[in-house]
Design a protein around this motif. Structure first.
Motif, PDB file in Angstrom:
ATOM      1  N   LYS A   1       0.777  -1.260  -0.001  1.00 55.66           N
ATOM      2  CA  LYS A   1       0.135  -0.129  -0.115  1.00 55.66           C
ATOM      3  C   LYS A   1       0.859   1.368   0.023  1.00 55.66           C
ATOM      4  O   LYS A   1       2.143   1.116   0.440  1.00 55.66           O
ATOM      5  N   PRO A   2       0.374   2.405  -0.485  1.00 58.20           N
ATOM      6  CA  PRO A   2       1.072   3.586  -0.281  1.00 58.20           C
ATOM      7  C   PRO A   2       1.343   4.268   0.888  1.00 58.20           C
ATOM      8  O   PRO A   2       0.400   3.893   1.892  1.00 58.20           O
ATOM      9  N   PHE A   3       2.289   4.803   1.255  1.00 58.01           N
ATOM     10  CA  PHE A   3       2.640   5.083   2.677  1.00 58.01           C
ATOM     11  C   PHE A   3       1.610   6.093   3.112  1.00 58.01           C
ATOM     12  O   PHE A   3       1.400   5.731   4.257  1.00 58.01           O
ATOM     13  N   ARG A   4       0.936   6.650   2.377  1.00 52.68           N
ATOM     14  CA  ARG A   4      -0.256   7.468   2.980  1.00 52.68           C
ATOM     15  C   ARG A   4      -1.288   6.717   3.861  1.00 52.68           C
ATOM     16  O   ARG A   4      -1.881   7.019   4.877  1.00 52.68           O
TER      17      ARG A   4
ATOM     18  N   ALA B   1      12.391  12.218   4.401  1.00 50.03           N
ATOM     19  CA  ALA B   1      11.405  12.504   3.442  1.00 50.03           C
ATOM     20  C   ALA B   1      11.037  11.228   2.692  1.00 50.03           C
ATOM     21  O   ALA B   1      11.896  10.654   2.266  1.00 50.03           O
ATOM     22  N   LYS B   2       9.823  11.194   2.498  1.00 52.44           N
ATOM     23  CA  LYS B   2       9.126   9.988   1.757  1.00 52.44           C
ATOM     24  C   LYS B   2       8.023  10.216   1.012  1.00 52.44           C
ATOM     25  O   LYS B   2       7.338  11.046   1.439  1.00 52.44           O
ATOM     26  N   SER B   3       7.762   9.688  -0.289  1.00 54.85           N
ATOM     27  CA  SER B   3       6.727  10.025  -1.047  1.00 54.85           C
ATOM     28  C   SER B   3       5.579   9.278  -0.487  1.00 54.85           C
ATOM     29  O   SER B   3       5.761   8.528   0.078  1.00 54.85           O
ATOM     30  N   ALA B   4       4.438  10.017  -0.711  1.00 55.34           N
ATOM     31  CA  ALA B   4       3.056   9.754  -0.174  1.00 55.34           C
ATOM     32  C   ALA B   4       2.503   8.190  -0.703  1.00 55.34           C
ATOM     33  O   ALA B   4       2.184   7.525  -0.249  1.00 55.34           O
ATOM     34  N   ASP B   5       3.258   8.221  -1.994  1.00 55.70           N
ATOM     35  CA  ASP B   5       2.789   6.933  -2.772  1.00 55.70           C
ATOM     36  C   ASP B   5       3.924   5.732  -2.433  1.00 55.70           C
ATOM     37  O   ASP B   5       3.704   4.826  -3.164  1.00 55.70           O
ATOM     38  N   LEU B   6       4.768   5.940  -1.565  1.00 49.01           N
ATOM     39  CA  LEU B   6       5.794   4.871  -1.566  1.00 49.01           C
ATOM     40  C   LEU B   6       5.380   3.657  -0.942  1.00 49.01           C
ATOM     41  O   LEU B   6       4.741   3.667   0.050  1.00 49.01           O
TER      42      LEU B   6
END
Length: 202
Positions: free
Chosen positions: A132-135, A182-187
């Motif tokens: 799943k994405p990080f968000r 920092a990390k992408s919300a989609d990661l």
């Protein structure tokens, strides 16, 4: 122990970045100066796994009961073990907790109790959420972590505002914090891959 994500887990890693990035879609957290730790909980069984596969459970017995109170019955959580003092985080005292003698471990657990800071979720119940994405993982983590009454189990702060991240970077220097992540919300959660960014104090 039978979880959808089983030990050993290689934590997701970061590569160094100069300055707080301002790319859209990034989320920021403080970078904690402690021991990276993957918590595996299956009912009454709690295991604390380290970045290098060294089990940490025996060194931090005071965290086991706290995590049973704070976490749902079955989950896998990524975070950091830290020792908090009036002056900030104390990494030297944390290192001293890795003592071979069980009597010394019990003594230090009372004298210098550790805290756990949660910042990612790998599994919940029977579901592996690493894809799943990080968000979404963060939203699940926020909904399941009961840190309100537990002073030594924390959910790491998170912001999508690079100005807030820059303020954290400046304000927390010298208090035992390493900088900002920092990390992408989609990661998705990618074991042992340097897909996050770390902005470190020099």
């Amino acid at each position: 122990m039978q979880l959808p994500v089983m030990p050993p887990v290689k934590p997701m890693l970061a590569k160094t970045h100069a300055g707080v990035p301002r790319d859209p879609g990034l989320l920021f957290e403080p970078k904690w100066d402690g021991f990276r730790c993957i918590v595996f909980r299956d009912g009454d069984t709690v295991e604390l796994g380290s970045r290098n596969d060294r089990p940490l459970t025996r060194y931090f017995p005071e965290l086991v009961d706290l995590l049973k109170e704070a976490l749902p019955e079955r989950c896998v959580v990524d975070g950091e073990i830290v020792i908090v003092t009036g002056q900030g985080l104390d990494f030297d005292t944390l290192q001293n907790r890795l003592h071979p003698a069980e009597s010394r471990v019990r003594k230090l657990a009372k004298e210098t109790p550790a805290s756990f800071v949660a910042f990612d979720l790998l599994a919940l119940g029977d579901e592996d959420v690493t894809g799943k994405p990080f968000r979404e993982r963060r939203a699940l983590l926020e909904s399941m972590l009961d840190a309100s009454e537990l002073q030594r189990v924390h959910l790491t702060p998170l912001t999508d505002d690079p100005d807030v991240a820059q303020d954290w970077f400046t304000r927390f220097e010298g208090a035992g914090f390493d900088g900002v992540m920092a990390k992408s919300a989609d990661l998705s959660y990618q074991q042992d891959k340097r897909v996050m960014l770390k902005i470190k104090h020099e």
